[in-house]
Design a protein around this motif. Structure first.
Motif, short mmCIF file in Angstrom:
data_model
loop_
_atom_site.label_atom_id
_atom_site.label_comp_id
_atom_site.label_asym_id
_atom_site.label_seq_id
_atom_site.Cartn_x
_atom_site.Cartn_y
_atom_site.Cartn_z
N MET A 34 21.96 -20.89 17.14
CA MET A 34 22.82 -19.36 17.50
C MET A 34 23.93 -19.16 18.86
SD MET A 34 21.83 -17.33 14.95
CE MET A 34 22.74 -16.31 14.69
N GLY A 35 25.38 -18.41 18.12
CA GLY A 35 26.34 -18.56 19.76
C GLY A 35 26.45 -17.40 19.69
N TRP A 36 27.30 -17.44 20.10
CA TRP A 36 28.10 -15.78 21.28
C TRP A 36 29.52 -16.03 21.21
CZ3 TRP A 36 27.38 -10.70 19.75
CH2 TRP A 36 26.08 -10.84 19.90
N PHE A 37 30.69 -15.84 20.34
CA PHE A 37 31.67 -16.06 20.50
C PHE A 37 32.53 -14.79 21.21
CE2 PHE A 37 32.62 -21.04 19.29
CZ PHE A 37 31.40 -20.92 18.94
N ARG A 38 33.32 -14.94 21.75
CA ARG A 38 34.63 -13.75 22.05
C ARG A 38 35.54 -14.58 21.99
NH1 ARG A 38 33.80 -13.10 28.52
NH2 ARG A 38 35.23 -14.96 29.42
N GLN A 39 37.39 -12.94 21.20
CA GLN A 39 38.62 -13.04 21.44
C GLN A 39 39.15 -11.80 21.74
OE1 GLN A 39 39.90 -14.20 16.97
NE2 GLN A 39 41.31 -15.01 17.84
N GLY A 99 24.72 -21.65 13.35
CA GLY A 99 24.89 -23.01 13.36
C GLY A 99 24.85 -23.49 12.43
N ARG A 100 24.52 -25.28 11.42
CA ARG A 100 24.26 -25.52 10.95
C ARG A 100 22.67 -26.22 10.57
NH1 ARG A 100 29.27 -25.96 8.00
NH2 ARG A 100 31.39 -26.22 9.36
N ARG A 101 22.35 -26.05 10.11
CA ARG A 101 21.01 -25.73 10.03
C ARG A 101 20.18 -27.67 10.59
NH1 ARG A 101 17.11 -24.50 4.94
NH2 ARG A 101 15.67 -24.38 7.11
N PHE A 102 19.20 -26.69 11.95
CA PHE A 102 19.16 -28.93 12.95
C PHE A 102 19.82 -29.32 13.46
CE2 PHE A 102 14.97 -27.69 10.31
CZ PHE A 102 15.44 -27.41 8.89
N ARG A 103 21.13 -28.32 13.85
CA ARG A 103 21.89 -28.96 14.68
C ARG A 103 21.87 -28.64 16.06
NH1 ARG A 103 23.63 -33.70 13.28
NH2 ARG A 103 25.70 -32.84 14.16
N PRO A 104 22.21 -28.76 17.06
CA PRO A 104 21.56 -28.48 18.31
C PRO A 104 23.13 -27.61 18.51
CG PRO A 104 23.40 -31.06 18.32
CD PRO A 104 22.54 -30.58 16.99
N VAL A 105 23.10 -27.53 19.79
CA VAL A 105 24.15 -25.80 20.49
C VAL A 105 25.60 -27.29 20.99
CG1 VAL A 105 25.15 -24.70 21.66
CG2 VAL A 105 22.11 -24.47 21.49
N SER A 107 29.77 -25.98 21.00
CA SER A 107 31.01 -25.53 22.02
C SER A 107 32.11 -24.93 20.84
CB SER A 107 31.34 -25.42 22.99
OG SER A 107 32.13 -26.44 22.63
N GLY A 108 32.02 -25.25 19.23
CA GLY A 108 33.27 -25.82 18.63
C GLY A 108 33.25 -24.19 17.15
N THR A 109 34.27 -24.06 17.70
CA THR A 109 33.69 -22.76 16.08
C THR A 109 33.70 -23.79 14.85
OG1 THR A 109 36.31 -22.69 15.77
CG2 THR A 109 35.43 -20.81 17.23
N MET A 110 34.34 -24.37 14.43
CA MET A 110 34.23 -25.55 13.47
C MET A 110 33.11 -25.61 12.94
SD MET A 110 36.76 -25.18 11.65
CE MET A 110 37.01 -26.58 10.42
N GLU A 111 32.21 -25.56 14.00
CA GLU A 111 30.71 -26.09 13.75
C GLU A 111 29.35 -25.14 13.35
OE1 GLU A 111 31.43 -29.34 14.56
OE2 GLU A 111 29.40 -29.42 13.67
N TYR A 112 29.95 -23.61 13.32
CA TYR A 112 28.89 -22.92 12.96
C TYR A 112 29.41 -21.88 11.43
CZ TYR A 112 27.67 -22.01 17.90
OH TYR A 112 27.03 -22.91 18.92
N GLU A 113 28.41 -21.70 11.00
CA GLU A 113 28.28 -21.43 9.35
C GLU A 113 28.21 -20.20 9.29
OE1 GLU A 113 25.20 -23.87 7.37
OE2 GLU A 113 26.80 -23.68 6.04
N TYR A 114 28.07 -19.34 9.82
CA TYR A 114 28.68 -17.85 9.19
C TYR A 114 28.88 -17.44 10.32
CZ TYR A 114 25.53 -19.55 5.32
OH TYR A 114 24.97 -20.20 3.98
N TRP A 115 28.86 -16.14 10.25
CA TRP A 115 29.81 -15.11 11.34
C TRP A 115 29.92 -13.66 11.48
CZ3 TRP A 115 32.14 -17.48 15.95
CH2 TRP A 115 32.78 -18.51 15.86
N GLY A 116 29.64 -12.83 12.39
CA GLY A 116 29.18 -11.32 11.82
C GLY A 116 30.56 -11.13 11.95
N GLN A 117 30.77 -9.99 12.24
CA GLN A 117 31.97 -9.06 11.85
C GLN A 117 32.42 -8.90 13.18
OE1 GLN A 117 28.76 -7.34 11.98
NE2 GLN A 117 29.52 -6.27 12.88
N GLY A 118 31.61 -8.58 14.47
CA GLY A 118 32.08 -8.72 16.02
C GLY A 118 31.65 -7.44 15.68
#
Length: 125
Positions: A34-39, A99-105, A107-118
């Motif tokens: 799981m990751g946290w991002f900001r914009q 992130g995608r299942r069973f993948r490591p942490v 930092s690239g946004t393209m590697e994350y599969e699902y996003w919250g609304q912020g």
């Protein structure tokens, strides 16, 4: 499918603290990093922190190391971001990502599969 719902944002003075939460639906939470991002306005979305699905180290952006802590509770399908010593430059919309299942942490946004609304975090000086 995974749905992510962030909460805990708000307005805080510089030096203050906030704790963001991200509740996930579905049964695959425990197998996803799981990751946290900001914009911030006018800027690209940037990686803040990530936590692995299994063993391994958490990762942080240099700008938040020592001030922010990411954690997860798999029993509650929830990931947290504790933010201390907040600065005006931390003002942004904060997003939780799975992130995608069973993948490591990563930092690239393209590697994350699902996003919250912020959730908006505003730090006043």
């Amino acid at each position: 499918q995974v749905q992510l719902v962030e909460s805990g944002g708000g307005l805080v003075q510089a030096g203050g603290s906030l704790r963001l939460s991200c509740a996930a639906s579905g049964r695959t939470f425990s197998s996803r990093a799981m990751g946290w991002f900001r914009q911030a306005p006018g800027k690209e979305r940037e990686f803040v922190a990530g936590i692995p699905w299994s063993t391994g180290s958490t990762r942080y952006a240099d700008s938040v190391k020592g001030r922010f802590t990411i954690s997860r509770d798999n029993a509650k399908n929830t990931v947290y971001l504790q933010m201390n010593s907040l600065k005006p430059v931390d003002t942004a919309v904060y997003y939780c990502a799975a992130g995608r299942r069973f993948r490591p942490v990563v930092s690239g946004t393209m590697e994350y599969e699902y996003w919250g609304q912020g959730t908006q975090v505003t730090v006043s000086s």
